[in-house]
Design a protein around this motif. Structure first.
Motif, PDB file in Angstrom:
ATOM      1  N   VAL A   1      70.404  83.753 -10.863  1.00 17.21           N
ATOM      2  CA  VAL A   1      71.634  84.744 -11.025  1.00 17.21           C
ATOM      3  C   VAL A   1      71.946  85.342  -9.549  1.00 17.21           C
ATOM      4  O   VAL A   1      71.240  86.066  -9.205  1.00 17.21           O
ATOM      5  CB  VAL A   1      71.341  85.861 -12.183  1.00 17.21           C
ATOM      6  N   VAL A   2      73.264  84.854  -9.435  1.00 14.51           N
ATOM      7  CA  VAL A   2      73.700  85.027  -7.841  1.00 14.51           C
ATOM      8  C   VAL A   2      75.138  86.121  -7.960  1.00 14.51           C
ATOM      9  O   VAL A   2      75.617  85.773  -8.828  1.00 14.51           O
ATOM     10  CB  VAL A   2      74.176  83.815  -6.976  1.00 14.51           C
ATOM     11  N   ARG A   3      74.852  87.058  -7.393  1.00 17.24           N
ATOM     12  CA  ARG A   3      76.131  88.115  -7.588  1.00 17.24           C
ATOM     13  C   ARG A   3      76.374  88.517  -6.153  1.00 17.24           C
ATOM     14  O   ARG A   3      75.976  88.316  -5.142  1.00 17.24           O
ATOM     15  CB  ARG A   3      75.185  89.226  -8.190  1.00 17.24           C
ATOM     16  N   ASP A   4      77.592  88.848  -5.995  1.00 12.17           N
ATOM     17  CA  ASP A   4      78.289  89.518  -5.052  1.00 12.17           C
ATOM     18  C   ASP A   4      77.990  91.095  -4.957  1.00 12.17           C
ATOM     19  O   ASP A   4      78.518  91.857  -5.848  1.00 12.17           O
ATOM     20  CB  ASP A   4      79.831  89.377  -4.884  1.00 12.17           C
TER      21      ASP A   4
ATOM     22  N   PHE B   1      66.359  88.497  -3.978  1.00 15.75           N
ATOM     23  CA  PHE B   1      65.246  89.339  -4.024  1.00 15.75           C
ATOM     24  C   PHE B   1      63.730  88.939  -4.013  1.00 15.75           C
ATOM     25  O   PHE B   1      62.700  89.874  -3.426  1.00 15.75           O
ATOM     26  CB  PHE B   1      65.535  90.156  -5.638  1.00 15.75           C
ATOM     27  N   ASP B   2      63.409  87.681  -4.434  1.00 17.77           N
ATOM     28  CA  ASP B   2      61.938  87.111  -4.314  1.00 17.77           C
ATOM     29  C   ASP B   2      61.842  86.401  -3.115  1.00 17.77           C
ATOM     30  O   ASP B   2      60.850  85.651  -3.227  1.00 17.77           O
ATOM     31  CB  ASP B   2      61.730  86.509  -5.542  1.00 17.77           C
ATOM     32  N   SER B   3      62.840  86.510  -2.165  1.00 17.89           N
ATOM     33  CA  SER B   3      62.443  85.218  -0.893  1.00 17.89           C
ATOM     34  C   SER B   3      61.239  85.820  -0.151  1.00 17.89           C
ATOM     35  O   SER B   3      60.643  84.977   0.707  1.00 17.89           O
ATOM     36  CB  SER B   3      63.598  85.406  -0.056  1.00 17.89           C
ATOM     37  N   LYS B   4      60.923  87.083  -0.026  1.00 22.50           N
ATOM     38  CA  LYS B   4      59.675  87.570   0.572  1.00 22.50           C
ATOM     39  C   LYS B   4      59.979  87.423   2.277  1.00 22.50           C
ATOM     40  O   LYS B   4      59.154  87.730   3.028  1.00 22.50           O
ATOM     41  CB  LYS B   4      58.343  87.044   0.225  1.00 22.50           C
ATOM     42  N   VAL B   5      61.254  87.181   2.448  1.00 21.84           N
ATOM     43  CA  VAL B   5      61.478  87.198   3.814  1.00 21.84           C
ATOM     44  C   VAL B   5      62.298  88.649   4.280  1.00 21.84           C
ATOM     45  O   VAL B   5      63.524  88.866   4.015  1.00 21.84           O
ATOM     46  CB  VAL B   5      62.632  85.994   4.232  1.00 21.84           C
ATOM     47  N   TRP B   6      61.391  89.398   4.992  1.00 22.86           N
ATOM     48  CA  TRP B   6      61.976  90.798   5.406  1.00 22.86           C
ATOM     49  C   TRP B   6      62.241  90.862   6.871  1.00 22.86           C
ATOM     50  O   TRP B   6      62.723  91.860   7.424  1.00 22.86           O
ATOM     51  CB  TRP B   6      60.930  91.847   4.998  1.00 22.86           C
ATOM     52  N   ASN B   7      61.840  90.056   7.723  1.00 23.77           N
ATOM     53  CA  ASN B   7      61.997  90.172   9.283  1.00 23.77           C
ATOM     54  C   ASN B   7      63.219  89.966   9.658  1.00 23.77           C
ATOM     55  O   ASN B   7      63.654  89.838  11.017  1.00 23.77           O
ATOM     56  CB  ASN B   7      60.780  89.174   9.818  1.00 23.77           C
ATOM     57  N   ARG B   8      64.320  89.413   8.806  1.00 18.31           N
ATOM     58  CA  ARG B   8      65.579  89.063   9.211  1.00 18.31           C
ATOM     59  C   ARG B   8      66.548  89.938   8.287  1.00 18.31           C
ATOM     60  O   ARG B   8      66.404  89.998   7.058  1.00 18.31           O
ATOM     61  CB  ARG B   8      65.826  87.636   9.079  1.00 18.31           C
TER      62      ARG B   8
ATOM     63  N   GLN C   1      66.828  92.054 -11.439  1.00 16.34           N
ATOM     64  CA  GLN C   1      65.435  92.057 -11.716  1.00 16.34           C
ATOM     65  C   GLN C   1      64.598  92.551 -10.509  1.00 16.34           C
ATOM     66  O   GLN C   1      63.400  92.193 -10.429  1.00 16.34           O
ATOM     67  CB  GLN C   1      65.105  90.652 -12.168  1.00 16.34           C
ATOM     68  N   MET C   2      64.990  93.654  -9.675  1.00 12.91           N
ATOM     69  CA  MET C   2      64.472  93.972  -8.470  1.00 12.91           C
ATOM     70  C   MET C   2      63.364  95.091  -8.708  1.00 12.91           C
ATOM     71  O   MET C   2      63.515  95.927  -9.612  1.00 12.91           O
ATOM     72  CB  MET C   2      65.261  94.308  -7.558  1.00 12.91           C
ATOM     73  N   ASN C   3      62.351  94.811  -8.149  1.00  7.48           N
ATOM     74  CA  ASN C   3      61.343  95.977  -8.035  1.00  7.48           C
ATOM     75  C   ASN C   3      61.646  96.984  -6.927  1.00  7.48           C
ATOM     76  O   ASN C   3      61.848  96.356  -5.771  1.00  7.48           O
ATOM     77  CB  ASN C   3      59.811  95.726  -7.941  1.00  7.48           C
ATOM     78  N   VAL C   4      61.978  98.243  -6.936  1.00  4.41           N
ATOM     79  CA  VAL C   4      62.500  99.049  -5.666  1.00  4.41           C
ATOM     80  C   VAL C   4      61.568 100.040  -5.204  1.00  4.41           C
ATOM     81  O   VAL C   4      60.882 100.749  -6.090  1.00  4.41           O
ATOM     82  CB  VAL C   4      63.696  99.584  -6.417  1.00  4.41           C
ATOM     83  N   THR C   5      61.594  99.986  -4.192  1.00  5.98           N
ATOM     84  CA  THR C   5      60.814 101.523  -3.413  1.00  5.98           C
ATOM     85  C   THR C   5      61.912 102.223  -3.043  1.00  5.98           C
ATOM     86  O   THR C   5      62.686 101.695  -2.379  1.00  5.98           O
ATOM     87  CB  THR C   5      59.777 100.908  -2.554  1.00  5.98           C
ATOM     88  N   GLY C   6      61.735 103.530  -3.212  1.00  7.46           N
ATOM     89  CA  GLY C   6      62.506 104.548  -2.589  1.00  7.46           C
ATOM     90  C   GLY C   6      61.743 105.842  -2.488  1.00  7.46           C
ATOM     91  O   GLY C   6      60.840 106.090  -2.592  1.00  7.46           O
TER      92      GLY C   6
ATOM     93  N   TRP D   1      76.809  89.158   6.014  1.00  7.78           N
ATOM     94  CA  TRP D   1      77.844  89.282   5.023  1.00  7.78           C
ATOM     95  C   TRP D   1      77.718  88.070   3.728  1.00  7.78           C
ATOM     96  O   TRP D   1      77.960  88.560   2.740  1.00  7.78           O
ATOM     97  CB  TRP D   1      79.268  89.017   5.580  1.00  7.78           C
ATOM     98  N   HIS D   2      77.652  86.826   4.047  1.00 11.46           N
ATOM     99  CA  HIS D   2      77.415  85.819   3.168  1.00 11.46           C
ATOM    100  C   HIS D   2      76.142  86.101   2.403  1.00 11.46           C
ATOM    101  O   HIS D   2      76.330  85.917   1.024  1.00 11.46           O
ATOM    102  CB  HIS D   2      77.350  84.464   3.822  1.00 11.46           C
ATOM    103  N   ASP D   3      75.118  86.589   2.951  1.00  9.87           N
ATOM    104  CA  ASP D   3      73.989  86.726   1.958  1.00  9.87           C
ATOM    105  C   ASP D   3      74.167  87.939   0.755  1.00  9.87           C
ATOM    106  O   ASP D   3      73.828  87.598  -0.370  1.00  9.87           O
ATOM    107  CB  ASP D   3      72.622  87.385   2.944  1.00  9.87           C
ATOM    108  N   LEU D   4      74.848  88.756   1.276  1.00 12.53           N
ATOM    109  CA  LEU D   4      74.934  89.964   0.390  1.00 12.53           C
ATOM    110  C   LEU D   4      76.163  89.550  -0.740  1.00 12.53           C
ATOM    111  O   LEU D   4      76.136  90.194  -1.693  1.00 12.53           O
ATOM    112  CB  LEU D   4      75.596  91.186   1.211  1.00 12.53           C
ATOM    113  N   THR D   5      77.025  88.751  -0.311  1.00 10.31           N
ATOM    114  CA  THR D   5      78.065  88.245  -1.149  1.00 10.31           C
ATOM    115  C   THR D   5      77.710  87.216  -2.231  1.00 10.31           C
ATOM    116  O   THR D   5      78.272  86.624  -3.103  1.00 10.31           O
ATOM    117  CB  THR D   5      79.206  88.008  -0.543  1.00 10.31           C
ATOM    118  N   HIS D   6      76.432  86.531  -1.859  1.00 13.43           N
ATOM    119  CA  HIS D   6      75.845  85.373  -2.540  1.00 13.43           C
ATOM    120  C   HIS D   6      74.529  85.850  -2.675  1.00 13.43           C
ATOM    121  O   HIS D   6      73.544  84.891  -2.457  1.00 13.43           O
ATOM    122  CB  HIS D   6      75.993  84.084  -1.945  1.00 13.43           C
ATOM    123  N   TYR D   7      74.057  87.016  -3.255  1.00 14.65           N
ATOM    124  CA  TYR D   7      72.794  87.515  -3.274  1.00 14.65           C
ATOM    125  C   TYR D   7      71.975  86.999  -4.648  1.00 14.65           C
ATOM    126  O   TYR D   7      72.632  87.307  -5.664  1.00 14.65           O
ATOM    127  CB  TYR D   7      72.532  88.876  -3.091  1.00 14.65           C
ATOM    128  N   ARG D   8      70.823  86.377  -4.716  1.00  6.45           N
ATOM    129  CA  ARG D   8      70.211  85.943  -5.869  1.00  6.45           C
ATOM    130  C   ARG D   8      69.281  87.422  -6.232  1.00  6.45           C
ATOM    131  O   ARG D   8      68.544  87.877  -5.642  1.00  6.45           O
ATOM    132  CB  ARG D   8      69.065  84.954  -5.438  1.00  6.45           C
TER     133      ARG D   8
END
Length: 757
Positions: free
Chosen positions: A461-464, A433-440, A352-357, A444-451
């Motif tokens: 909904v958490v996905r690898d 996706f909605d943490s609004k924390v972008w300065n970090r 459910q992300m809003n993506v800029t590209g 690996w753990h974050d990306l394999t347990h990402y909301r």
């Protein structure tokens, strides 16, 4: 003669000598006049296309004569990242992208969530401020990295180190290209150095052709010579020829000629690219002959490309390519659709992300407003006018039929959840996706347990993400082979080629682990296992992974080691675990019959660290000759105090398989570069002129980074002289430490290696 008269004469002599010194040409240490440099910058030119045509046809007579026969050809020249701006930044500065900080044609700032597209030339033309100093040029100089033209220019500078009068072109000039020091005046009617300005207008109307050839011959030339030639290319060639033949303008020390047509037209159709290449050869002949007839006689000539490409014709001799001998097109994988949950796959509907590209496509606009892509029926002029630097999928409901990043929408930065660039880098908010924390950045753990979103009952909904990326399958492949005798049908041919490519686009993915987490692992204490930077995990599958370790040196570039592992994991507290292994690696190096072993076994090689150049030399003929050093340069930064090093760090890098490219524009792709396969990173490099051994082909591995030190050593001294003996670039406080090195075989007149045809 009285004492006063003698003193007056002495002062006059000193003044005259000083004036002569200022007015005289630049001299080498031996006393002879230094040659001018004429640099042909050919965007997107694959060296194997050129080489094949030289050896099997007479369609490139000028490149054959002036470079293959009268000059030297570098057979194994490579760039770090096969995109226009990063590669030209390395080529024209001599420093790697981990120092210049150009990690793509566009750059994501994690603090603002804004993508700055440095290739958006319309901004450079329309903004008066940007016309003073080009944006990409200003960024390079602000980071302390002069470009090649700066070594040939002089004059007072302002507090930021820029020339106060950069309208002055008496020392050096480059035609319009992405790293211009300023907007070229010759594009504006009535401006420019030559007797006539407004070269774009003149090229559009083909006035010079009419003046020289009359109506009938002009029609012939337009059809046969100019049908696939970029408008700005024609304008640049027109202006350079005027400058070279105009007796009223001073001889410049540097002329840069940028030609973009090969890059543009090879994307559209292989044969159109070839037609453009023939016209480029014709233009090169015009410039060289004009130099030989006039004030630029005896100039040092160089020809270089920024990258190669994929899609089009693959020669049967290309042993690493599954479609060797075929002509084909690329299949784009839309990452914006993927992260917004609009992929046609049940696995990803909860994203459910809003993506800029930023667009990876070039040469045409995306499909506006309809699933069928009827451009004229669905044309939205406001969207068309805004199509440039950034696009988001915030208002997805407005485009239910075609959920793509093709439409530009203004939104608050906090509504952006992910960003994707054409260098196939992904930037994500920390942990979800909605943490609004972008300065970090994410580990690996974050990306394999990402909301990635919430279900209908509001539960996370958490996905690898890494596992999901591996599971992407593309249904429709864009492979259009030509019919061959003996085939029962074209459909049969399509199925044969699709089977060779497959439907899984991802080959490997790169994530990072904080250095502190790696150092806490017991095995990291061994000297060969240390890393001075964050560790990069290269993941092909659970059983085939590698840790990329960076070991900084007191002087020069870092050394890199691939530590081969499997079963990498990380818990929520940052603790990591993995198993070491041998015999397999994500890039297919181990046991590869194309490896240049030099008597060193694979087991011994992988136990040690090596330089970027050493890695490339060993695996120069393989599918990924530069991957080890290039991935480190792209994902990490050599710390030189630049703030953007932290603000622009990516979370993921994706490596597509042959036939695919990850993008954020449209499922129909025209960007055939940006990958790390050999066809993309292999570049064209040639030299000709005084001191260049004629007819020489160099097999040794070189980089685009080597262009500047080679040219400056030829102009101002020999390769053994330190860079401090070169003139100080205009506005640079101290001599620069370059990552490239002079190509020494160009200074050796004895017979070596091959002879050109």
């Amino acid at each position: 003669m009285g004492r006063g008269m003698r003193e007056m004469m002495r002062r006059c002599v000193i003044q005259i000598l000083g004036l002569l010194l200022v007015m005289s040409p630049v001299m080498k240490s031996g006393g002879e006049e230094s040659p001018s440099v004429i640099l042909f910058m050919i965007d997107g030119l694959r060296p194997d296309y050129v080489d094949y045509l030289i050896r099997h046809s007479d369609q490139l007579p000028n490149i054959r004569k002036y470079f293959y026969q009268e000059g030297a050809v570098v057979k194994n020249s490579f760039t770090t990242l096969s995109l226009t701006l990063p590669s030209w930044s390395e080529t024209l500065s001599g420093v790697g992208i981990d120092r210049s900080s150009f990690k793509g044609n566009e750059v994501v700032n994690r603090e603002t969530k804004v993508i700055t597209n440095y290739l958006d030339w319309r901004k450079d033309i329309l903004s008066a401020e940007l016309r003073k100093h080009g944006r990409a040029y200003r960024r390079m100089r602000s980071n302390g990295h002069p470009l090649l033209i700066d070594y040939f220019r002089s004059g007072p500078t302002d507090a930021e180190g820029f020339l106060e009068n950069n309208e002055e072109e008496s020392d050096g000039f480059s035609t319009f290209f992405p790293l211009n020091d300023r907007f070229p005046r010759y594009l504006i009617p009535g401006q420019g150095d030559g007797p006539k300005g407004g070269s774009v207008l003149r090229s559009l109307l083909h006035l010079d052709l009419f003046e020289r050839n009359g109506l009938r011959l002009t029609g012939i030339k337009l059809f046969y010579e100019n049908s696939f030639f970029n408008l700005f290319d024609r304008a640049g060639i027109d202006h350079v020829l005027k400058e070279m033949t105009n007796p009223e303008t001073p001889k410049k020390r540097f002329l840069g000629v940028y030609l973009a047509g090969a890059d543009h037209y090879f994307h559209l159709e292989h044969h159109k690219g070839l037609d453009t290449l023939f016209q480029i050869d014709f233009a090169i002949g015009q410039v060289v002959r004009a130099a030989q007839r006039g004030k630029y006689r005896g100039s040092l000539l160089a020809l270089v490309s920024d990258h190669g490409s994929q899609g089009g014709k693959e020669f049967a001799t290309n042993l690493t390519h599954p479609l060797r001998g075929e002509e084909f097109d690329m299949t784009g994988v839309n990452l914006c659709n993927y992260f917004t949950g609009r992929m046609n796959d049940a696995n990803f509907l909860n994203y459910q992300m809003n993506v800029t590209g930023s667009f990876a496509t070039e040469g045409r606009f995306a499909k506006f407003g309809g699933s069928q892509g009827d451009f004229f029926r669905n044309l939205n002029l406001q969207e068309l006018a805004m199509h440039s630097s950034q696009c988001t999928n915030v208002k997805r409901s407005s485009y239910a039929d075609y959920g793509t990043c093709a439409q530009l929408h203004q939104t608050h930065p906090d509504e952006v959840h992910a960003a994707v660039t054409s260098s196939q880098l992904v930037y994500l908010a920390k942990g979800g996706f909605d943490s609004k924390v972008w300065n970090r950045v994410n580990n690996w753990h974050d990306l394999t347990h990402y909301r990635v979103g919430y279900d209908s009952e509001g539960r996370p909904v958490v996905r690898d993400l890494l596992e999901d990326l591996e599971r992407i399958r593309v249904r429709n492949l864009r492979i259009y082979p030509g019919y061959k005798d003996g085939d029962p049908s074209l459909d049969h041919r399509y199925e044969q080629l699709r089977a060779k490519i497959g439907h899984q686009p991802l080959d490997w993915v790169v994530a990072r682990v904080a250095r502190a987490s790696y150092q806490a692992h017991a095995s990291a204490k061994l000297p060969t296992n240390t890393s001075d930077e964050d560790v990069l995990v290269i993941h092909k599958d659970r059983g085939n992974q590698a840790l990329l370790l960076v070991q900084n040196q007191r002087q020069g570039e870092p050394r890199y080691r691939l530590r081969l592992i499997k079963n990498f994991s990380q818990d929520s507290r940052g603790r990591i675990s993995f198993d070491d292994q041998t015999g397999i690696d994500p890039f297919g190096y181990w046991g590869n019959p194309l490896t240049k072993t030099s008597g060193i076994s694979d087991e011994e090689w992988f136990r040690r660290s090596h330089t970027f150049r050493e890695w490339t030399a060993r695996y120069v003929e393989t599918q990924y000759p530069t991957a080890t050093g290039a991935i480190a340069r792209l994902m990490l930064a050599r710390r030189e105090g630049k703030r953007q090093d932290e603000a622009e760090r990516p979370d993921l890098m994706l490596g597509p398989k042959y036939g695919f490219i990850f993008e954020c524009g449209e499922d129909y792709s025209q960007a055939h570069h940006g990958m790390m396969q050999r066809e993309s990173v292999h570049t064209t490099m040639m030299f000709s002129g005084p001191g260049i051994p004629p007819g020489r082909e160099l097999e040794s591995v070189q980089f685009n980074l080597d262009l500047i030190p080679t040219l400056l050593s030829k102009v101002y001294g020999h390769p053994g002289s330190p860079s401090s003996s070169w003139p100080l670039p205009a506005g640079a406080p101290t001599p620069r430490v370059l990552d490239g090195q002079p190509i020494r075989d160009l200074f050796n007149t004895r017979e070596v290696e091959g002879r050109s045809p």
